[in-house]
Scaffold this motif. Structure first.
Motif, PDB file in Angstrom:
ATOM      1  N   THR A  17       0.857  -1.174   0.000  1.00 24.83           N
ATOM      2  CA  THR A  17       0.000   0.000   0.000  1.00 24.83           C
ATOM      3  C   THR A  17       0.896   1.227   0.000  1.00 24.83           C
ATOM      4  O   THR A  17       1.784   1.347   0.846  1.00 24.83           O
ATOM      5  CB  THR A  17      -0.911   0.012   1.241  1.00 24.83           C
ATOM      6  OG1 THR A  17      -1.685  -1.185   1.237  1.00 24.83           O
ATOM      7  CG2 THR A  17      -1.824   1.213   1.232  1.00 24.83           C
ATOM      8  N   VAL A  18       0.681   2.113  -0.970  1.00 24.53           N
ATOM      9  CA  VAL A  18       1.518   3.294  -1.119  1.00 24.53           C
ATOM     10  C   VAL A  18       0.617   4.521  -1.221  1.00 24.53           C
ATOM     11  O   VAL A  18      -0.395   4.500  -1.922  1.00 24.53           O
ATOM     12  CB  VAL A  18       2.386   3.187  -2.399  1.00 24.53           C
ATOM     13  CG1 VAL A  18       3.219   4.432  -2.595  1.00 24.53           C
ATOM     14  CG2 VAL A  18       3.246   1.951  -2.357  1.00 24.53           C
ATOM     15  N   SER A  19       0.987   5.571  -0.528  1.00 28.61           N
ATOM     16  CA  SER A  19       0.278   6.847  -0.649  1.00 28.61           C
ATOM     17  C   SER A  19       1.115   7.774  -1.508  1.00 28.61           C
ATOM     18  O   SER A  19       2.339   7.845  -1.348  1.00 28.61           O
ATOM     19  CB  SER A  19       0.081   7.479   0.731  1.00 28.61           C
ATOM     20  OG  SER A  19      -0.727   6.645   1.536  1.00 28.61           O
ATOM     21  N   VAL A  20       0.458   8.463  -2.418  1.00 28.49           N
ATOM     22  CA  VAL A  20       1.149   9.426  -3.286  1.00 28.49           C
ATOM     23  C   VAL A  20       0.467  10.776  -3.157  1.00 28.49           C
ATOM     24  O   VAL A  20      -0.698  10.863  -2.773  1.00 28.49           O
ATOM     25  CB  VAL A  20       1.163   8.963  -4.764  1.00 28.49           C
ATOM     26  CG1 VAL A  20       1.909   7.646  -4.918  1.00 28.49           C
ATOM     27  CG2 VAL A  20      -0.239   8.838  -5.322  1.00 28.49           C
ATOM     28  N   SER A  26      -2.407  12.435 -10.200  1.00 25.99           N
ATOM     29  CA  SER A  26      -2.895  13.005 -11.451  1.00 25.99           C
ATOM     30  C   SER A  26      -2.014  12.595 -12.630  1.00 25.99           C
ATOM     31  O   SER A  26      -2.511  12.240 -13.707  1.00 25.99           O
ATOM     32  CB  SER A  26      -2.952  14.537 -11.332  1.00 25.99           C
ATOM     33  OG  SER A  26      -3.369  15.106 -12.547  1.00 25.99           O
ATOM     34  N   ALA A  27      -0.690  12.623 -12.427  1.00 28.48           N
ATOM     35  CA  ALA A  27       0.233  12.226 -13.484  1.00 28.48           C
ATOM     36  C   ALA A  27       0.048  10.748 -13.837  1.00 28.48           C
ATOM     37  O   ALA A  27       0.068  10.371 -15.016  1.00 28.48           O
ATOM     38  CB  ALA A  27       1.678  12.500 -13.060  1.00 28.48           C
ATOM     39  N   LEU A  28      -0.163   9.901 -12.841  1.00 25.38           N
ATOM     40  CA  LEU A  28      -0.383   8.479 -13.100  1.00 25.38           C
ATOM     41  C   LEU A  28      -1.693   8.252 -13.848  1.00 25.38           C
ATOM     42  O   LEU A  28      -1.763   7.410 -14.753  1.00 25.38           O
ATOM     43  CB  LEU A  28      -0.368   7.690 -11.788  1.00 25.38           C
ATOM     44  CG  LEU A  28       0.988   7.580 -11.100  1.00 25.38           C
ATOM     45  CD1 LEU A  28       0.818   7.004  -9.698  1.00 25.38           C
ATOM     46  CD2 LEU A  28       1.951   6.752 -11.923  1.00 25.38           C
ATOM     47  N   ALA A  29      -2.719   9.004 -13.502  1.00 26.04           N
ATOM     48  CA  ALA A  29      -3.996   8.904 -14.218  1.00 26.04           C
ATOM     49  C   ALA A  29      -3.819   9.342 -15.669  1.00 26.04           C
ATOM     50  O   ALA A  29      -4.348   8.697 -16.594  1.00 26.04           O
ATOM     51  CB  ALA A  29      -5.060   9.748 -13.523  1.00 26.04           C
ATOM     52  N   ASP A  30      -3.072  10.426 -15.890  1.00 22.13           N
ATOM     53  CA  ASP A  30      -2.802  10.885 -17.260  1.00 22.13           C
ATOM     54  C   ASP A  30      -2.006   9.838 -18.025  1.00 22.13           C
ATOM     55  O   ASP A  30      -2.254   9.589 -19.207  1.00 22.13           O
ATOM     56  CB  ASP A  30      -2.029  12.210 -17.243  1.00 22.13           C
ATOM     57  CG  ASP A  30      -2.883  13.375 -16.763  1.00 22.13           C
ATOM     58  OD1 ASP A  30      -4.118  13.243 -16.716  1.00 22.13           O
ATOM     59  OD2 ASP A  30      -2.285  14.426 -16.437  1.00 22.13           O
ATOM     60  N   TYR A  31      -1.045   9.208 -17.358  1.00 19.30           N
ATOM     61  CA  TYR A  31      -0.244   8.176 -18.007  1.00 19.30           C
ATOM     62  C   TYR A  31      -1.146   7.029 -18.466  1.00 19.30           C
ATOM     63  O   TYR A  31      -0.997   6.509 -19.573  1.00 19.30           O
ATOM     64  CB  TYR A  31       0.834   7.654 -17.051  1.00 19.30           C
ATOM     65  CG  TYR A  31       1.893   6.824 -17.744  1.00 19.30           C
ATOM     66  CD1 TYR A  31       3.097   7.387 -18.124  1.00 19.30           C
ATOM     67  CD2 TYR A  31       1.680   5.478 -18.038  1.00 19.30           C
ATOM     68  CE1 TYR A  31       4.069   6.636 -18.768  1.00 19.30           C
ATOM     69  CE2 TYR A  31       2.643   4.722 -18.681  1.00 19.30           C
ATOM     70  CZ  TYR A  31       3.837   5.310 -19.047  1.00 19.30           C
ATOM     71  OH  TYR A  31       4.788   4.565 -19.692  1.00 19.30           O
ATOM     72  N   LEU A  48      -0.342  -0.302 -13.822  1.00 20.48           N
ATOM     73  CA  LEU A  48       0.852   0.146 -14.547  1.00 20.48           C
ATOM     74  C   LEU A  48       2.040   0.408 -13.618  1.00 20.48           C
ATOM     75  O   LEU A  48       3.190   0.246 -14.032  1.00 20.48           O
ATOM     76  CB  LEU A  48       0.531   1.414 -15.347  1.00 20.48           C
ATOM     77  CG  LEU A  48      -0.499   1.244 -16.462  1.00 20.48           C
ATOM     78  CD1 LEU A  48      -0.886   2.601 -17.021  1.00 20.48           C
ATOM     79  CD2 LEU A  48       0.026   0.337 -17.554  1.00 20.48           C
ATOM     80  N   VAL A  49       1.774   0.804 -12.392  1.00 19.97           N
ATOM     81  CA  VAL A  49       2.850   1.197 -11.474  1.00 19.97           C
ATOM     82  C   VAL A  49       3.890   0.100 -11.263  1.00 19.97           C
ATOM     83  O   VAL A  49       5.098   0.385 -11.293  1.00 19.97           O
ATOM     84  CB  VAL A  49       2.279   1.727 -10.142  1.00 19.97           C
ATOM     85  CG1 VAL A  49       3.348   1.839  -9.076  1.00 19.97           C
ATOM     86  CG2 VAL A  49       1.614   3.082 -10.372  1.00 19.97           C
ATOM     87  N   PRO A  50       3.518  -1.169 -11.050  1.00 18.65           N
ATOM     88  CA  PRO A  50       4.567  -2.181 -10.875  1.00 18.65           C
ATOM     89  C   PRO A  50       5.525  -2.267 -12.067  1.00 18.65           C
ATOM     90  O   PRO A  50       6.742  -2.391 -11.872  1.00 18.65           O
ATOM     91  CB  PRO A  50       3.780  -3.488 -10.701  1.00 18.65           C
ATOM     92  CG  PRO A  50       2.471  -3.044 -10.121  1.00 18.65           C
ATOM     93  CD  PRO A  50       2.181  -1.736 -10.796  1.00 18.65           C
ATOM     94  N   ALA A  51       5.001  -2.168 -13.284  1.00 14.19           N
ATOM     95  CA  ALA A  51       5.873  -2.195 -14.467  1.00 14.19           C
ATOM     96  C   ALA A  51       6.772  -0.961 -14.499  1.00 14.19           C
ATOM     97  O   ALA A  51       7.950  -1.048 -14.866  1.00 14.19           O
ATOM     98  CB  ALA A  51       5.039  -2.279 -15.742  1.00 14.19           C
ATOM     99  N   MET A  52       6.240   0.184 -14.100  1.00 13.83           N
ATOM    100  CA  MET A  52       7.031   1.409 -14.057  1.00 13.83           C
ATOM    101  C   MET A  52       8.171   1.284 -13.054  1.00 13.83           C
ATOM    102  O   MET A  52       9.312   1.657 -13.348  1.00 13.83           O
ATOM    103  CB  MET A  52       6.149   2.609 -13.674  1.00 13.83           C
ATOM    104  CG  MET A  52       5.111   2.977 -14.682  1.00 13.83           C
ATOM    105  SD  MET A  52       4.009   4.195 -13.927  1.00 13.83           S
ATOM    106  CE  MET A  52       3.339   4.952 -15.373  1.00 13.83           C
ATOM    107  N   LEU A  53       7.851   0.771 -11.870  1.00 13.36           N
ATOM    108  CA  LEU A  53       8.873   0.610 -10.833  1.00 13.36           C
ATOM    109  C   LEU A  53       9.938  -0.385 -11.256  1.00 13.36           C
ATOM    110  O   LEU A  53      11.139  -0.154 -11.052  1.00 13.36           O
ATOM    111  CB  LEU A  53       8.229   0.174  -9.519  1.00 13.36           C
ATOM    112  CG  LEU A  53       7.393   1.226  -8.808  1.00 13.36           C
ATOM    113  CD1 LEU A  53       6.665   0.606  -7.621  1.00 13.36           C
ATOM    114  CD2 LEU A  53       8.250   2.392  -8.355  1.00 13.36           C
ATOM    115  N   GLU A  54       9.507  -1.493 -11.845  1.00 13.75           N
ATOM    116  CA  GLU A  54      10.477  -2.491 -12.296  1.00 13.75           C
ATOM    117  C   GLU A  54      11.406  -1.908 -13.357  1.00 13.75           C
ATOM    118  O   GLU A  54      12.622  -2.100 -13.308  1.00 13.75           O
ATOM    119  CB  GLU A  54       9.753  -3.718 -12.842  1.00 13.75           C
ATOM    120  CG  GLU A  54      10.681  -4.844 -13.196  1.00 13.75           C
ATOM    121  CD  GLU A  54       9.945  -6.114 -13.589  1.00 13.75           C
ATOM    122  OE1 GLU A  54      10.633  -7.136 -13.733  1.00 13.75           O
ATOM    123  OE2 GLU A  54       8.717  -6.100 -13.754  1.00 13.75           O
TER     124      GLU A  54
END
Length: 78
Positions: A17-20, A26-31, A48-54
């Motif tokens: 669980t991550v808080s941003v 907003s940037a992640l939603a736009d992505y 999408l976030v796990p792929a971005m982090l990896e």
């Protein structure tokens, strides 16, 4: 018996669980919107976030070196 591939590693997902902050959310939603426009497949930001982090970690040479050293120390019992 000998097989070409070894036993597969544990692939059980680990939930984090991550808080941003609002700007990052907003940037992640736009992505996600741009991803859908590009590939024709809608994905939620949290998918999408796990792929971005990896991708980020795989491209960080300093992290790779430090992680290798960390595991080397750990295997020596330090």
């Amino acid at each position: 018996m000998s097989l070409r591939i070894g036993q597969l590693p544990d692939r059980t997902p680990v939930k984090l669980t991550v808080s941003v902050d609002p700007d990052l959310a907003s940037a992640l939603a736009d992505y996600a919107v741009i991803y859908a426009e590009t590939y024709g497949a809608e994905e939620k930001p949290e998918t999408l976030v796990p792929a971005m982090l990896e991708m980020f970690l795989n491209s960080d040479a300093g992290f790779k070196r430090a992680r290798k050293a960390l595991h080397a120390r750990a295997s020596k019992g330090e």
